[in-house]
Design an enzyme around this catalytic site. Sequence first.
Site, PDB file in Angstrom:
ATOM      1  N   ARG A 239      -0.105 -73.614-104.356  1.00  0.00           N
ATOM      2  CA  ARG A 239      -0.614 -74.617-105.289  1.00  0.00           C
ATOM      3  C   ARG A 239      -0.180 -74.297-106.714  1.00  0.00           C
ATOM      4  NH1 ARG A 239      -6.830 -75.894-104.747  1.00  0.00           N
ATOM      5  NH2 ARG A 239      -6.243 -77.423-106.340  1.00  0.00           N
TER       6      ARG A 239
ATOM      7  N   CYS B 108      -8.603 -72.647-112.243  1.00  0.00           N
ATOM      8  CA  CYS B 108      -8.376 -72.824-110.798  1.00  0.00           C
ATOM      9  C   CYS B 108      -8.233 -74.317-110.536  1.00  0.00           C
ATOM     10  CB  CYS B 108      -9.511 -72.191-109.977  1.00  0.00           C
ATOM     11  SG  CYS B 108     -11.148 -72.894-110.279  1.00  0.00           S
TER      12      CYS B 108
END
Length: 279
Positions: free
Chosen positions: A178, A238
Site C-alpha cells: 500500500r 497510516c
Amino acid sequence: MDALLTPQALAALLDATDVRLLDATHLLGDPGGEQSRRLFDDGHIPGARFMDLDHLVDPDTSLPMMMPSPERFAAAMAALGVGTDDRIVVYDQSPLHSAARGWWMLRSFGASEVAILDGGLAAWRAAGLPIEQGAAPDGEPGHFVPRPPAAHRRTLPQMQANLTIGAEQVVDARSPARFAGAEAEPRAGVVPGHIPGSQNLHYARLFDADGRWKRGPALAAAFADAGVDFERPVIATCGSGITAAVLAFGAHLLGHPMTVYDGSWAEWGSHPDTPKAKD
C-alpha cells in the site's frame, strides 16, 4: 502502572477501585463496529467495557476515524465509568492491535495512567484467566475532564507545511504494497501511494509471532531499520489513524514521543491538492 501489562499483572489489578478496563477492538470491513461489539459480548475480561472506536469519531466529516471533540470524547468515557485520573487498561481482539488507538485517544485527551494488555484477549485466554459473556451492565458514571489534543495530533495543513520545511519525519504504518501504491486503496476515491519523503514501517513488524509486543533492542531495531531517527520529531500516519497509533505506542515503549496524523492516507490520498508518491 507500566505502559504494557502481562495478563498476570493485569489480573493482580482487577480488584483495585481505580482500575478501568476497556475493550477497544476495531476491525476492517466492519461498518458501525457491529462485529467488534459481538466479539465483546461473546467474551471479555471481567469488568471490561466496550470502547466503541467506530463511534468515537467526528460526526461532521466524511473521513473515517477522525478524532471527536473533547466534549464528545469525555461524555463517552464518563458513560463507560472512566475518569481522567483512573488507571485505564486497554486491550483488543483485532489483528490491527487497535488497543493502541484507544491508548492514544485517552492520552491525547488527558488521561495519564493508560496501559495496554500485551497480547490482548488472546493472551488473557491463553493464561487461563476468567472470561465474562454478555453486555456489560450499567455502572456509575466517571468524571472525565478532557484537554484539547493538539500536542498529540497533526492536521492536513500542518502536514502540507511539513513538506516544505521538513521539520518532522513522517513514518507510514501501512503495508509495503500500500505504501508503494502497488495495490488499490480500500476506500473509494483514495489514490494509492504515500506522502512524499515519508518512510514505511509496517505496524506488524512491532510484534512477535504470538501477537505480543517486541521490547528493547528488537523493538528499537524495527524503527531503526525503517530509517526512523528519534533524535528528530516523528509523525505517524497510516490508512485512517488506527495503526499509526501502534507506531506511537511502540515509540512510547522506547521512551520517545510521536504524534499522529489523524486524517492519514484517507485524507491525504483523497485530497485533490496533495502530492502522492509511489515507489
